[in-house]
Motif scaffolding. Structure first.
Motif, PDB file in Angstrom:
ATOM      1  N   ALA A  28       8.037   7.084  -6.511  1.00 16.66           N
ATOM      2  CA  ALA A  28       6.699   6.712  -7.000  1.00 16.66           C
ATOM      3  C   ALA A  28       6.022   5.800  -5.995  1.00 16.66           C
ATOM      4  O   ALA A  28       6.623   4.806  -5.558  1.00 16.66           O
ATOM      5  CB  ALA A  28       6.802   6.014  -8.352  1.00 16.66           C
ATOM      6  N   ASN A  29       4.807   6.123  -5.633  1.00 15.17           N
ATOM      7  CA  ASN A  29       4.037   5.284  -4.720  1.00 15.17           C
ATOM      8  C   ASN A  29       2.862   4.673  -5.472  1.00 15.17           C
ATOM      9  O   ASN A  29       2.067   5.382  -6.087  1.00 15.17           O
ATOM     10  CB  ASN A  29       3.513   6.098  -3.537  1.00 15.17           C
ATOM     11  N   ILE A  30       2.789   3.340  -5.430  1.00 11.65           N
ATOM     12  CA  ILE A  30       1.681   2.637  -6.070  1.00 11.65           C
ATOM     13  C   ILE A  30       0.735   2.183  -4.970  1.00 11.65           C
ATOM     14  O   ILE A  30       1.033   1.262  -4.209  1.00 11.65           O
ATOM     15  CB  ILE A  30       2.172   1.427  -6.882  1.00 11.65           C
ATOM     16  N   GLY A  31      -0.391   2.859  -4.860  1.00 10.90           N
ATOM     17  CA  GLY A  31      -1.376   2.512  -3.844  1.00 10.90           C
ATOM     18  C   GLY A  31      -2.603   1.900  -4.478  1.00 10.90           C
ATOM     19  O   GLY A  31      -2.643   1.634  -5.695  1.00 10.90           O
ATOM     20  N   TYR A  32      -3.610   1.669  -3.673  1.00  9.59           N
ATOM     21  CA  TYR A  32      -4.859   1.113  -4.192  1.00  9.59           C
ATOM     22  C   TYR A  32      -5.624   2.204  -4.932  1.00  9.59           C
ATOM     23  O   TYR A  32      -6.165   3.122  -4.335  1.00  9.59           O
ATOM     24  CB  TYR A  32      -5.702   0.564  -3.045  1.00  9.59           C
ATOM     25  N   GLY A  33      -5.624   2.109  -6.250  1.00 10.65           N
ATOM     26  CA  GLY A  33      -6.378   3.051  -7.069  1.00 10.65           C
ATOM     27  C   GLY A  33      -5.688   4.367  -7.337  1.00 10.65           C
ATOM     28  O   GLY A  33      -6.271   5.252  -7.974  1.00 10.65           O
ATOM     29  N   ARG A  34      -4.435   4.538  -6.897  1.00  5.78           N
ATOM     30  CA  ARG A  34      -3.770   5.818  -7.113  1.00  5.78           C
ATOM     31  C   ARG A  34      -2.255   5.637  -7.175  1.00  5.78           C
ATOM     32  O   ARG A  34      -1.675   4.888  -6.382  1.00  5.78           O
ATOM     33  CB  ARG A  34      -4.112   6.800  -5.990  1.00  5.78           C
ATOM     34  N   ILE A  35      -1.661   6.329  -8.128  1.00  3.68           N
ATOM     35  CA  ILE A  35      -0.206   6.386  -8.255  1.00  3.68           C
ATOM     36  C   ILE A  35       0.215   7.840  -8.102  1.00  3.68           C
ATOM     37  O   ILE A  35      -0.345   8.728  -8.752  1.00  3.68           O
ATOM     38  CB  ILE A  35       0.256   5.837  -9.614  1.00  3.68           C
ATOM     39  N   HIS A  66       5.977   5.219  12.622  1.00  7.01           N
ATOM     40  CA  HIS A  66       5.024   5.975  11.812  1.00  7.01           C
ATOM     41  C   HIS A  66       3.842   5.079  11.475  1.00  7.01           C
ATOM     42  O   HIS A  66       4.019   3.959  10.981  1.00  7.01           O
ATOM     43  CB  HIS A  66       5.704   6.458  10.527  1.00  7.01           C
ATOM     44  N   ILE A  67       2.629   5.549  11.764  1.00  9.17           N
ATOM     45  CA  ILE A  67       1.411   4.782  11.512  1.00  9.17           C
ATOM     46  C   ILE A  67       0.588   5.525  10.472  1.00  9.17           C
ATOM     47  O   ILE A  67       0.323   6.719  10.615  1.00  9.17           O
ATOM     48  CB  ILE A  67       0.597   4.589  12.801  1.00  9.17           C
ATOM     49  N   TYR A  68       0.183   4.798   9.430  1.00 14.82           N
ATOM     50  CA  TYR A  68      -0.436   5.443   8.268  1.00 14.82           C
ATOM     51  C   TYR A  68      -1.740   4.738   7.914  1.00 14.82           C
ATOM     52  O   TYR A  68      -1.772   3.513   7.726  1.00 14.82           O
ATOM     53  CB  TYR A  68       0.528   5.374   7.087  1.00 14.82           C
ATOM     54  N   MET A  69      -2.811   5.511   7.839  1.00 13.36           N
ATOM     55  CA  MET A  69      -4.096   4.958   7.428  1.00 13.36           C
ATOM     56  C   MET A  69      -4.582   5.603   6.144  1.00 13.36           C
ATOM     57  O   MET A  69      -4.726   6.823   6.063  1.00 13.36           O
ATOM     58  CB  MET A  69      -5.179   5.153   8.505  1.00 13.36           C
ATOM     59  N   ARG A  70      -4.808   4.778   5.140  1.00 16.19           N
ATOM     60  CA  ARG A  70      -5.578   5.154   3.962  1.00 16.19           C
ATOM     61  C   ARG A  70      -6.478   3.965   3.648  1.00 16.19           C
ATOM     62  O   ARG A  70      -7.368   3.655   4.424  1.00 16.19           O
ATOM     63  CB  ARG A  70      -4.669   5.509   2.773  1.00 16.19           C
ATOM     64  N   SER A  71      -6.207   3.296   2.544  1.00 16.47           N
ATOM     65  CA  SER A  71      -7.016   2.115   2.230  1.00 16.47           C
ATOM     66  C   SER A  71      -6.726   0.969   3.179  1.00 16.47           C
ATOM     67  O   SER A  71      -7.525   0.058   3.340  1.00 16.47           O
ATOM     68  CB  SER A  71      -6.770   1.684   0.784  1.00 16.47           C
ATOM     69  N   GLY A  72      -5.571   0.994   3.805  1.00 13.28           N
ATOM     70  CA  GLY A  72      -5.203   0.019   4.819  1.00 13.28           C
ATOM     71  C   GLY A  72      -4.636   0.729   6.029  1.00 13.28           C
ATOM     72  O   GLY A  72      -4.658   1.962   6.119  1.00 13.28           O
ATOM     73  N   LEU A  73      -4.115  -0.047   6.958  1.00  9.12           N
ATOM     74  CA  LEU A  73      -3.491   0.504   8.160  1.00  9.12           C
ATOM     75  C   LEU A  73      -2.111  -0.132   8.282  1.00  9.12           C
ATOM     76  O   LEU A  73      -1.990  -1.322   8.586  1.00  9.12           O
ATOM     77  CB  LEU A  73      -4.328   0.201   9.400  1.00  9.12           C
ATOM     78  N   GLY A  74      -1.076   0.653   8.000  1.00  7.71           N
ATOM     79  CA  GLY A  74       0.280   0.129   8.033  1.00  7.71           C
ATOM     80  C   GLY A  74       1.168   0.972   8.924  1.00  7.71           C
ATOM     81  O   GLY A  74       0.784   2.046   9.392  1.00  7.71           O
ATOM     82  N   ALA A  75       2.372   0.476   9.156  1.00  8.06           N
ATOM     83  CA  ALA A  75       3.315   1.201  10.001  1.00  8.06           C
ATOM     84  C   ALA A  75       4.739   0.886   9.569  1.00  8.06           C
ATOM     85  O   ALA A  75       5.010  -0.140   8.940  1.00  8.06           O
ATOM     86  CB  ALA A  75       3.114   0.844  11.472  1.00  8.06           C
ATOM     87  N   GLY A  76       5.629   1.787   9.905  1.00 11.66           N
ATOM     88  CA  GLY A  76       7.053   1.587   9.672  1.00 11.66           C
ATOM     89  C   GLY A  76       7.823   2.058  10.891  1.00 11.66           C
ATOM     90  O   GLY A  76       7.436   3.044  11.531  1.00 11.66           O
TER      91      GLY A  76
END
Length: 382
Positions: A89-96, A218-228
């Motif tokens: 389950a991923n809890i993001g900004y405004g979407r699960i 891995h670089i991921y952009m949606r509501s923010g910009l994160g990486a792992g």
């Protein structure tokens, strides 16, 4: 003094049984002799490990008709993806988003729900995750005993025990939220928590575009910009924790950022920032990056800041492969080609060979990342 490896937040330090399962997952059906050599145990110990994994339903005796040099067919063992399942389950900004997957990360069921971030409480989010998860299990008609556990991805740092979201961006007060404890109470299943970008990186490194590479960023952009970041050491995945690439300060005294500081890259290079600059209230049909690139006044500065931050990250972290996810992974090929071209002059020679590719685990990357963390914890850790 701690060993330097203690500074890394290993997802799982695997037992011999976990190593057995990992070898079979990654290498296909193998003989007991080959497995014993690979794990570094005696034949008698391997026999016990195999028996335990067979009893759990995670390993099967594989059919073979190929004769060995001695004239008898070798006895092979194979990984059984249907032996156990997990929820991600991923809890993001405004979407699960939630996915039920088997032990090879093959999706069985998915579901999602949108919510108003400004009005929805953390309790409401936890209720949504629990309700969706229970519905997926019921719809799958799997016995609940076949569900090994639940992985939950959240934005922001989690504690070392993988139980709480520290300084939670989902909680208006910014306090820590013990998501794992509270979801366990509702689902009666074990729960492990992970930073969402780190979780996606792990899934991509094991099952996606990063498989077979020693080091994946891995670089991921949606509501923010994160990486792992994922490094493999002796066949085990290791991570230093979240790579907060979006919160590298690129403009001292610049724009305010959601993290509380000013001048972060994310304040210019993220979905909300680019939409605001484009004066749009939703992502256009051609995609966010395509729309931003078409407007040089909007694109030039954020892109330059992103390229420079990425170049610095490569120099510090030394990945073999960079994977682009979210809006970056959906961008036109021209963007990726330009990014490669603009990065090269900024890198030391030993890093010029770093590859840049699109991530593969779409569209449910967040849920699949969380599910992968659950698999590592509850199936492959042993």
């Amino acid at each position: 003094m701690k060993d330097i490896s203690d500074l890394w937040g290993n997802w799982a330090v695997k037992s011999t049984s976990g190593k057995l399962l990992t070898m079979l997952r990654d290498g296909g059906a193998q003989s007991r002799a080959d497995l014993a050599r690979g794990i570094g145990v005696s034949a008698s110990v391997l026999t016990k490990l195999a028996a335990a994994s067979i009893s759990r339903g995670l390993v099967l005796e594989a059919d073979t008709t190929a004769p060995s040099p001695m004239g008898r067919p070798p006895s092979l063992l194979a990984f059984n993806p249907s032996g156990a399942y997990v929820i991600g389950a991923n809890i993001g900004y405004g979407r699960i988003s939630v996915a039920l997957v088997d032990s090879a990360l093959t999706v069985q069921q998915t579901a999602s729900a949108n919510f108003d971030q400004t009005k929805t409480t953390v309790d409401d989010m936890i209720d949504l995750v629990s309700k969706i998860s229970n519905r997926l299990i019921e719809d799958s008609q799997l016995p609940r005993t076949r569900i090994a556990g639940v992985g939950v991805g959240v934005p922001g740092k989690v504690d070392a025990a993988k139980r709480s979201n520290l300084y939670s961006k989902l909680e208006r007060s910014g306090q820590a939220v013990p998501f794992a404890d509270r979801i366990e109470q509702r689902l009666a299943l074990p729960v492990v928590l992970e930073h969402n970008a780190s979780a996606i990186a792990l899934a991509e490194a094991i099952y996606g575009a990063g498989a077979g590479n020693a080091s994946v960023l891995h670089i991921y952009m949606r509501s923010g910009l994160g990486a792992g970041l994922v490094h493999f050491r002796n066949g085990e995945a290791n991570s230093p924790g979240p790579i907060e690439i979006g919160h590298v300060v690129v403009e001292p005294h610049g724009l305010s950022c959601v993290c509380g500081t000013r001048g972060c890259l994310e304040a210019r290079f993220s979905e909300p920032a680019l939409l605001s600059a484009l004066q749009l209230d939703h992502v256009p049909e051609e995609g966010l990056i395509a729309a931003a690139r078409a407007n040089s006044e909007v694109w030039a500065l954020p892109y330059e800041q992103f390229v420079q931050t990425l170049a610095t990250s490569i120099t510090l972290l030394g990945p073999d492969l960079i994977l682009l996810g979210g809006h970056l992974g959906e961008a036109p090929q021209e963007f990726i080609d330009q990014l490669k071209s603009d990065l090269t002059p900024r890198l030391m020679r030993q890093f010029e060979g770093v590859r840049i590719e699109r991530a593969h685990l779409v569209p449910d990357a967040g849920a699949l990342g969380a599910a992968c963390v659950a698999l590592e914890k509850y199936v492959f850790e042993g």
